[in-house]
Motif scaffolding. Structure first.
Motif, PDB file in Angstrom:
ATOM      1  N   ALA A  63       0.840  -1.176   0.000  1.00 25.02           N
ATOM      2  CA  ALA A  63       0.000   0.000   0.000  1.00 25.02           C
ATOM      3  C   ALA A  63       0.887   1.242   0.000  1.00 25.02           C
ATOM      4  O   ALA A  63       2.049   1.190   0.369  1.00 25.02           O
ATOM      5  CB  ALA A  63      -0.900  -0.012   1.234  1.00 25.02           C
ATOM      6  N   GLY A  64       0.331   2.371  -0.423  1.00 24.12           N
ATOM      7  CA  GLY A  64       1.104   3.592  -0.483  1.00 24.12           C
ATOM      8  C   GLY A  64       1.078   4.366   0.812  1.00 24.12           C
ATOM      9  O   GLY A  64       0.313   4.088   1.730  1.00 24.12           O
ATOM     10  N   THR A  65       1.940   5.381   0.885  1.00 26.02           N
ATOM     11  CA  THR A  65       2.033   6.172   2.103  1.00 26.02           C
ATOM     12  C   THR A  65       0.766   6.975   2.357  1.00 26.02           C
ATOM     13  O   THR A  65       0.393   7.182   3.509  1.00 26.02           O
ATOM     14  CB  THR A  65       3.238   7.119   2.036  1.00 26.02           C
ATOM     15  N   ALA A  66       0.096   7.453   1.316  1.00 25.62           N
ATOM     16  CA  ALA A  66      -1.145   8.198   1.523  1.00 25.62           C
ATOM     17  C   ALA A  66      -2.206   7.304   2.156  1.00 25.62           C
ATOM     18  O   ALA A  66      -2.951   7.731   3.044  1.00 25.62           O
ATOM     19  CB  ALA A  66      -1.654   8.765   0.198  1.00 25.62           C
ATOM     20  N   GLN A  67      -2.269   6.051   1.700  1.00 28.24           N
ATOM     21  CA  GLN A  67      -3.208   5.104   2.310  1.00 28.24           C
ATOM     22  C   GLN A  67      -2.848   4.852   3.763  1.00 28.24           C
ATOM     23  O   GLN A  67      -3.720   4.784   4.630  1.00 28.24           O
ATOM     24  CB  GLN A  67      -3.191   3.790   1.530  1.00 28.24           C
ATOM     25  N   LEU A  68      -1.559   4.715   4.034  1.00 27.22           N
ATOM     26  CA  LEU A  68      -1.111   4.477   5.405  1.00 27.22           C
ATOM     27  C   LEU A  68      -1.514   5.629   6.317  1.00 27.22           C
ATOM     28  O   LEU A  68      -2.036   5.412   7.417  1.00 27.22           O
ATOM     29  CB  LEU A  68       0.403   4.290   5.428  1.00 27.22           C
ATOM     30  N   VAL A  69      -1.285   6.853   5.881  1.00 28.16           N
ATOM     31  CA  VAL A  69      -1.641   8.023   6.689  1.00 28.16           C
ATOM     32  C   VAL A  69      -3.143   8.039   6.948  1.00 28.16           C
ATOM     33  O   VAL A  69      -3.599   8.279   8.084  1.00 28.16           O
ATOM     34  CB  VAL A  69      -1.186   9.318   5.999  1.00 28.16           C
ATOM     35  N   ALA A  70      -3.942   7.778   5.902  1.00 29.68           N
ATOM     36  CA  ALA A  70      -5.398   7.807   6.056  1.00 29.68           C
ATOM     37  C   ALA A  70      -5.874   6.744   7.041  1.00 29.68           C
ATOM     38  O   ALA A  70      -6.736   7.008   7.888  1.00 29.68           O
ATOM     39  CB  ALA A  70      -6.072   7.605   4.700  1.00 29.68           C
ATOM     40  N   VAL A  71      -5.307   5.545   6.953  1.00 33.76           N
ATOM     41  CA  VAL A  71      -5.728   4.461   7.851  1.00 33.76           C
ATOM     42  C   VAL A  71      -5.277   4.733   9.278  1.00 33.76           C
ATOM     43  O   VAL A  71      -6.020   4.490  10.237  1.00 33.76           O
ATOM     44  CB  VAL A  71      -5.199   3.107   7.340  1.00 33.76           C
ATOM     45  N   ARG A  72      -4.077   5.266   9.453  1.00 37.07           N
ATOM     46  CA  ARG A  72      -3.603   5.589  10.804  1.00 37.07           C
ATOM     47  C   ARG A  72      -4.453   6.690  11.431  1.00 37.07           C
ATOM     48  O   ARG A  72      -4.769   6.638  12.629  1.00 37.07           O
ATOM     49  CB  ARG A  72      -2.131   5.999  10.769  1.00 37.07           C
ATOM     50  N   GLU A  73      -4.823   7.698  10.657  1.00 37.67           N
ATOM     51  CA  GLU A  73      -5.673   8.762  11.185  1.00 37.67           C
ATOM     52  C   GLU A  73      -7.052   8.213  11.545  1.00 37.67           C
ATOM     53  O   GLU A  73      -7.645   8.602  12.560  1.00 37.67           O
ATOM     54  CB  GLU A  73      -5.793   9.893  10.162  1.00 37.67           C
ATOM     55  N   LEU A  74      -7.559   7.322  10.708  1.00 32.66           N
ATOM     56  CA  LEU A  74      -8.836   6.695  11.019  1.00 32.66           C
ATOM     57  C   LEU A  74      -8.727   5.863  12.291  1.00 32.66           C
ATOM     58  O   LEU A  74      -9.623   5.893  13.149  1.00 32.66           O
ATOM     59  CB  LEU A  74      -9.286   5.815   9.853  1.00 32.66           C
ATOM     60  N   ALA A 114      -6.845   6.345  14.851  1.00 33.45           N
ATOM     61  CA  ALA A 114      -6.854   7.241  16.008  1.00 33.45           C
ATOM     62  C   ALA A 114      -8.282   7.659  16.356  1.00 33.45           C
ATOM     63  O   ALA A 114      -8.656   7.733  17.537  1.00 33.45           O
ATOM     64  CB  ALA A 114      -5.992   8.472  15.720  1.00 33.45           C
ATOM     65  N   ALA A 115      -9.091   7.928  15.327  1.00 27.51           N
ATOM     66  CA  ALA A 115     -10.486   8.299  15.569  1.00 27.51           C
ATOM     67  C   ALA A 115     -11.269   7.130  16.147  1.00 27.51           C
ATOM     68  O   ALA A 115     -12.056   7.297  17.093  1.00 27.51           O
ATOM     69  CB  ALA A 115     -11.122   8.773  14.262  1.00 27.51           C
ATOM     70  N   VAL A 116     -11.066   5.947  15.594  1.00 24.23           N
ATOM     71  CA  VAL A 116     -11.781   4.759  16.074  1.00 24.23           C
ATOM     72  C   VAL A 116     -11.432   4.478  17.526  1.00 24.23           C
ATOM     73  O   VAL A 116     -12.310   4.200  18.356  1.00 24.23           O
ATOM     74  CB  VAL A 116     -11.463   3.549  15.177  1.00 24.23           C
ATOM     75  N   ARG A 117     -10.167   4.573  17.868  1.00 25.61           N
ATOM     76  CA  ARG A 117      -9.767   4.289  19.249  1.00 25.61           C
ATOM     77  C   ARG A 117     -10.330   5.338  20.211  1.00 25.61           C
ATOM     78  O   ARG A 117     -10.689   5.020  21.351  1.00 25.61           O
ATOM     79  CB  ARG A 117      -8.246   4.191  19.356  1.00 25.61           C
ATOM     80  N   ALA A 118     -10.428   6.578  19.780  1.00 29.32           N
ATOM     81  CA  ALA A 118     -11.034   7.606  20.632  1.00 29.32           C
ATOM     82  C   ALA A 118     -12.509   7.293  20.881  1.00 29.32           C
ATOM     83  O   ALA A 118     -13.019   7.478  21.998  1.00 29.32           O
ATOM     84  CB  ALA A 118     -10.883   8.974  19.986  1.00 29.32           C
ATOM     85  N   LEU A 119     -13.199   6.807  19.856  1.00 29.21           N
ATOM     86  CA  LEU A 119     -14.610   6.477  20.009  1.00 29.21           C
ATOM     87  C   LEU A 119     -14.800   5.166  20.774  1.00 29.21           C
ATOM     88  O   LEU A 119     -15.785   5.004  21.499  1.00 29.21           O
ATOM     89  CB  LEU A 119     -15.281   6.418  18.639  1.00 29.21           C
ATOM     90  N   PRO A 143     -10.183  14.543  20.847  1.00 29.96           N
ATOM     91  CA  PRO A 143     -11.537  14.866  21.304  1.00 29.96           C
ATOM     92  C   PRO A 143     -12.587  14.094  20.511  1.00 29.96           C
ATOM     93  O   PRO A 143     -12.407  13.827  19.312  1.00 29.96           O
ATOM     94  CB  PRO A 143     -11.645  16.373  21.052  1.00 29.96           C
ATOM     95  N   VAL A 144     -13.673  13.743  21.167  1.00 25.80           N
ATOM     96  CA  VAL A 144     -14.715  12.938  20.523  1.00 25.80           C
ATOM     97  C   VAL A 144     -15.274  13.634  19.291  1.00 25.80           C
ATOM     98  O   VAL A 144     -15.506  13.000  18.252  1.00 25.80           O
ATOM     99  CB  VAL A 144     -15.841  12.627  21.530  1.00 25.80           C
ATOM    100  N   SER A 145     -15.492  14.948  19.364  1.00 26.04           N
ATOM    101  CA  SER A 145     -16.059  15.670  18.220  1.00 26.04           C
ATOM    102  C   SER A 145     -15.146  15.583  17.001  1.00 26.04           C
ATOM    103  O   SER A 145     -15.606  15.407  15.867  1.00 26.04           O
ATOM    104  CB  SER A 145     -16.314  17.142  18.584  1.00 26.04           C
ATOM    105  N   GLU A 146     -13.839  15.670  17.225  1.00 24.54           N
ATOM    106  CA  GLU A 146     -12.885  15.537  16.114  1.00 24.54           C
ATOM    107  C   GLU A 146     -12.874  14.109  15.586  1.00 24.54           C
ATOM    108  O   GLU A 146     -12.784  13.890  14.374  1.00 24.54           O
ATOM    109  CB  GLU A 146     -11.483  15.925  16.570  1.00 24.54           C
ATOM    110  N   ALA A 147     -12.984  13.140  16.485  1.00 23.03           N
ATOM    111  CA  ALA A 147     -13.005  11.737  16.063  1.00 23.03           C
ATOM    112  C   ALA A 147     -14.222  11.441  15.196  1.00 23.03           C
ATOM    113  O   ALA A 147     -14.123  10.764  14.168  1.00 23.03           O
ATOM    114  CB  ALA A 147     -12.989  10.820  17.284  1.00 23.03           C
ATOM    115  N   VAL A 148     -15.380  11.961  15.592  1.00 23.08           N
ATOM    116  CA  VAL A 148     -16.596  11.753  14.808  1.00 23.08           C
ATOM    117  C   VAL A 148     -16.464  12.410  13.441  1.00 23.08           C
ATOM    118  O   VAL A 148     -16.817  11.824  12.407  1.00 23.08           O
ATOM    119  CB  VAL A 148     -17.821  12.300  15.563  1.00 23.08           C
ATOM    120  N   ARG A 149     -15.938  13.635  13.414  1.00 26.25           N
ATOM    121  CA  ARG A 149     -15.767  14.336  12.133  1.00 26.25           C
ATOM    122  C   ARG A 149     -14.818  13.567  11.221  1.00 26.25           C
ATOM    123  O   ARG A 149     -15.101  13.376  10.031  1.00 26.25           O
ATOM    124  CB  ARG A 149     -15.230  15.752  12.388  1.00 26.25           C
TER     125      ARG A 149
END
Length: 233
Positions: free
Chosen positions: A90-101, A103-108, A128-134
């Motif tokens: 997979a590419g680095t852009a995909q990696l960044v997107a999945v890692r950011e996701l 972080a949101a999933v773990r916050a929720l 913050p939960v609001s950022e994770a949901v967004r």
């Protein structure tokens, strides 16, 4: 009786579990590079939509900091073959997107479990939960869809939206699974394992389950036993 685990719950949970105990008192991350993401995708090929699996095998252009060159999309770099199985990563852009996701999933997930009981892997640095949901909703919206009309016999027409064939986005597919899981009754079964040295989330499979695995239960009971003896001393 053990409760079944849905596909969406399995994907969302396994994404969160790419942060895990390293066996030495710290936390290991399975998604530190594109090769790691590709290995994870291959291990979950049976759960992911075909389009998401296919696109994960075609890297985006990646600038190699150590050599200063750029690899064309879809090309196989020598460093990408052999370390964790043959084939393009997979590419680095995909990696960044999945890692950011993630972080949101773990916050929720931390919000979904009982108050004050998130996984210790990142409890002190959750977004913050609001950022994770967004972030979750924005990632889910990355998959293009087209309107599709269904009109069964003896029923009225129904409009549904279907992902465009061949353009499914890996992070979006994972976001869809996370949303489906968090909006389902299965969310109430989510727990953080607090056995010594464990940082996992898990779904309770039966009412009396306290730990993610029997080995964690054994460690927790031993720790409690030693704690009682220390308290009496």
């Amino acid at each position: 009786m053990r409760e079944p685990i849905s596909r969406d719950a399995r994907l969302a949970l396994d994404l969160a579990l790419t942060l895990r105990h390293d066996g030495n008192g710290g936390v290991a991350d399975d998604l530190t590079d594109p090769v790691g993401l590709s290995a994870w995708v291959r291990a979950h090929a049976g759960l992911l939509p075909a389009g998401a699996r296919d696109r994960a095998g075609h890297p985006d252009p990646v600038r190699r900091a150590d050599r200063g060159d750029t690899t064309a999309a879809g090309a196989v770099r020598p460093a990408d073959v052999g370390a964790r199985g043959a084939g393009p990563t997979a590419g680095t852009a995909q990696l960044v997107a999945v890692r950011e996701l993630r972080a949101a999933v773990r916050a929720l997930f931390a919000r979904a479990v009982r108050p004050g009981e998130p996984s210790p892997a990142d409890a002190a640095r959750l977004m913050p939960v609001s950022e994770a949901v967004r972030r979750l909703n924005e990632t889910a919206a990355r998959t293009p869809t087209v309107p599709v009309l269904d009109w069964p016999e003896n029923a009225g027409p129904v409009l549904r939206r279907q992902p465009v064939h061949g353009t499914a986005d890996l992070a979006a597919a994972l976001a869809h699974a996370a949303i489906a899981f968090l909006a389902s009754p299965d969310r109430d079964r989510l727990r953080a394992c607090h056995a010594p040295r464990c940082v996992r989330y898990f779904l309770k499979e039966h009412p009396r389950q306290e730990w993610c695995t029997p080995s964690c239960g054994n460690r927790a009971r031993v720790a409690r036993h030693h704690e009682r003896h220390r308290a009496r001393a």
